[in-house]
Scaffold this motif. Structure first.
Motif, mmCIF file in Angstrom:
data_model
loop_
_atom_site.group_PDB
_atom_site.id
_atom_site.type_symbol
_atom_site.label_atom_id
_atom_site.label_comp_id
_atom_site.label_asym_id
_atom_site.label_seq_id
_atom_site.Cartn_x
_atom_site.Cartn_y
_atom_site.Cartn_z
ATOM 1 N N VAL A 141 0.440 2.616 2.074
ATOM 2 C CA VAL A 141 -0.423 1.783 1.006
ATOM 3 C C VAL A 141 -0.105 2.490 -0.701
ATOM 4 C CG1 VAL A 141 -2.623 3.088 0.342
ATOM 5 C CG2 VAL A 141 -2.356 2.452 2.891
ATOM 6 N N ARG A 142 0.638 2.845 -0.943
ATOM 7 C CA ARG A 142 1.574 3.019 -2.358
ATOM 8 C C ARG A 142 1.607 1.593 -2.453
ATOM 9 N NH1 ARG A 142 3.054 8.206 -0.692
ATOM 10 N NH2 ARG A 142 5.112 6.831 -0.412
ATOM 11 N N ARG A 187 -7.637 5.565 4.483
ATOM 12 C CA ARG A 187 -5.929 5.829 3.307
ATOM 13 C C ARG A 187 -6.373 5.005 1.553
ATOM 14 N NH1 ARG A 187 -3.127 7.671 6.508
ATOM 15 N NH2 ARG A 187 -1.868 8.993 6.761
ATOM 16 N N ARG A 231 2.462 9.754 8.957
ATOM 17 C CA ARG A 231 1.507 9.753 8.210
ATOM 18 C C ARG A 231 2.361 9.319 6.723
ATOM 19 N NH1 ARG A 231 -2.736 12.855 9.831
ATOM 20 N NH2 ARG A 231 -2.518 13.728 11.968
ATOM 21 N N LEU A 232 3.474 9.124 6.337
ATOM 22 C CA LEU A 232 3.843 9.079 5.614
ATOM 23 C C LEU A 232 4.792 7.824 5.506
ATOM 24 C CD1 LEU A 232 6.623 12.499 5.792
ATOM 25 C CD2 LEU A 232 4.434 12.469 4.443
ATOM 26 N N LYS A 239 2.417 5.489 6.554
ATOM 27 C CA LYS A 239 1.168 5.043 5.560
ATOM 28 C C LYS A 239 1.120 5.420 4.540
ATOM 29 C CE LYS A 239 -0.360 4.514 10.857
ATOM 30 N NZ LYS A 239 -1.497 6.091 11.749
ATOM 31 N N ASP A 240 0.825 6.571 3.710
ATOM 32 C CA ASP A 240 0.983 6.849 2.597
ATOM 33 C C ASP A 240 1.732 5.890 1.684
ATOM 34 O OD1 ASP A 240 -0.811 9.132 2.810
ATOM 35 O OD2 ASP A 240 0.868 10.518 3.202
ATOM 36 N N GLN A 241 3.179 5.910 2.765
ATOM 37 C CA GLN A 241 4.101 5.218 1.959
ATOM 38 C C GLN A 241 3.744 3.249 1.409
ATOM 39 O OE1 GLN A 241 8.383 5.825 2.224
ATOM 40 N NE2 GLN A 241 8.830 3.312 1.476
ATOM 41 N N ASP A 280 -6.824 4.534 10.153
ATOM 42 C CA ASP A 280 -5.400 5.656 9.677
ATOM 43 C C ASP A 280 -5.535 4.874 8.271
ATOM 44 O OD1 ASP A 280 -5.322 7.543 11.028
ATOM 45 O OD2 ASP A 280 -2.975 7.068 11.639
ATOM 46 N N LYS A 318 -10.431 5.252 -0.396
ATOM 47 C CA LYS A 318 -10.713 6.201 -1.742
ATOM 48 C C LYS A 318 -9.911 5.440 -2.583
ATOM 49 C CE LYS A 318 -8.650 9.492 1.473
ATOM 50 N NZ LYS A 318 -7.967 11.026 2.131
#
Length: 243
Positions: free
Chosen positions: A52-53, A76, A45-46, A48-50, A72, A79
């Motif tokens: 997308v950033r 992100r 999850r972390l 994938k967050d990174q 997933d 949004k």
């Protein structure tokens, strides 16, 4: 001489690999997200967050998320107001993604069954192309990269999140033991399917190391390529631009 491709630690007829990979993901689709949490301790999850950033999706952009199955990455980016087309070669994975989107109330996503090597989209259709933990399962990676380049607009950006080979001394040995011995057992426990997860681990080992894969991205026509290792390269974010 027959064209061969790697399927885990085996070399198989390249024409057969696509169907074999399709079967693996059909088997694991229903438990895919649960297993990602179990195998990574939630760290995916972390990552994938990174990822997308780094993509920096913007409102109104057209983004193709290839091998995006369960949604997933698409969720992100959605949004941020981007128009995301989620594509996957496996209809079972897409079905899971559609169901998840409905439960979350995410409207406006496009779901499209696609082969990464032979996309049906027109030239220069997207502002960005993303693929997370999917390109190592493609039979001909060079063809998938060429297609990514084709469907991107000039100035478009390519981003790939994929497992690689960690360069941290000692950590790689620990990870080898964990992945080869424990991950198939987790697959057996959570999804009643050790073999599919054994393939997924073996496919990581057969994937090109970071410098070689970056070279393949350049060979496809991308410029300003970059590699961002995570955990010493256990996972890496690859990127490039079409100009």
């Amino acid at each position: 001489m027959n064209d061969t491709a790697s399927f885990g630690y085996r070399d198989v007829d390249a024409a057969a690999k696509q169907g074999m990979v399709r079967e693996v993901f059909s088997n694991v689709a229903a438990k895919y997200d649960l297993m990602n949490d179990a195998m990574s301790g939630g760290a995916h999850r972390l990552w994938k967050d990174q990822f997308v950033r780094r993509v920096k999706p913007r409102a109104g952009e057209q983004i193709l998320d290839m091998a995006g199955g369960t949604g997933d990455i698409a969720f992100r980016m959605h949004k941020y107001g981007a128009h995301v087309t989620v594509s996957d070669i496996n209809p079972q994975m897409l079905a899971v993604g559609v169901e998840r989107a409905q439960k979350k109330g995410y409207d406006g996503l496009i779901w499209s069954e696609q082969n990464a090597e032979e996309l049906t989209f027109g030239d220069r259709a997207f502002d960005a192309y993303t693929i997370a933990f999917g390109i190592r399962n493609v039979t001909h990676i060079d063809k998938a990269l060429a297609e990514a380049h084709r469907v991107l607009k000039y100035g478009g950006r390519f981003f790939c999140l994929e497992f690689s080979t960690t360069t941290w001394p000692g950590f790689s040995d620990v990870y080898d033991v964990y992945s080869h011995r424990l991950v198939p057992q987790l697959g057996k426990l959570f999804a009643n399917d050790a073999d599919s997860y054994r393939y997924l681990i073996e496919s990581i080992r057969r994937f090109p190391p970071m410098p070689k894969f970056e070279g393949m991205i350049r060979d496809a026509g991308f410029v300003n390529t970059k590699v961002e290792p995570i955990l010493g390269g256990l996972v890496a974010i690859h990127s490039g631009w079409k100009i």
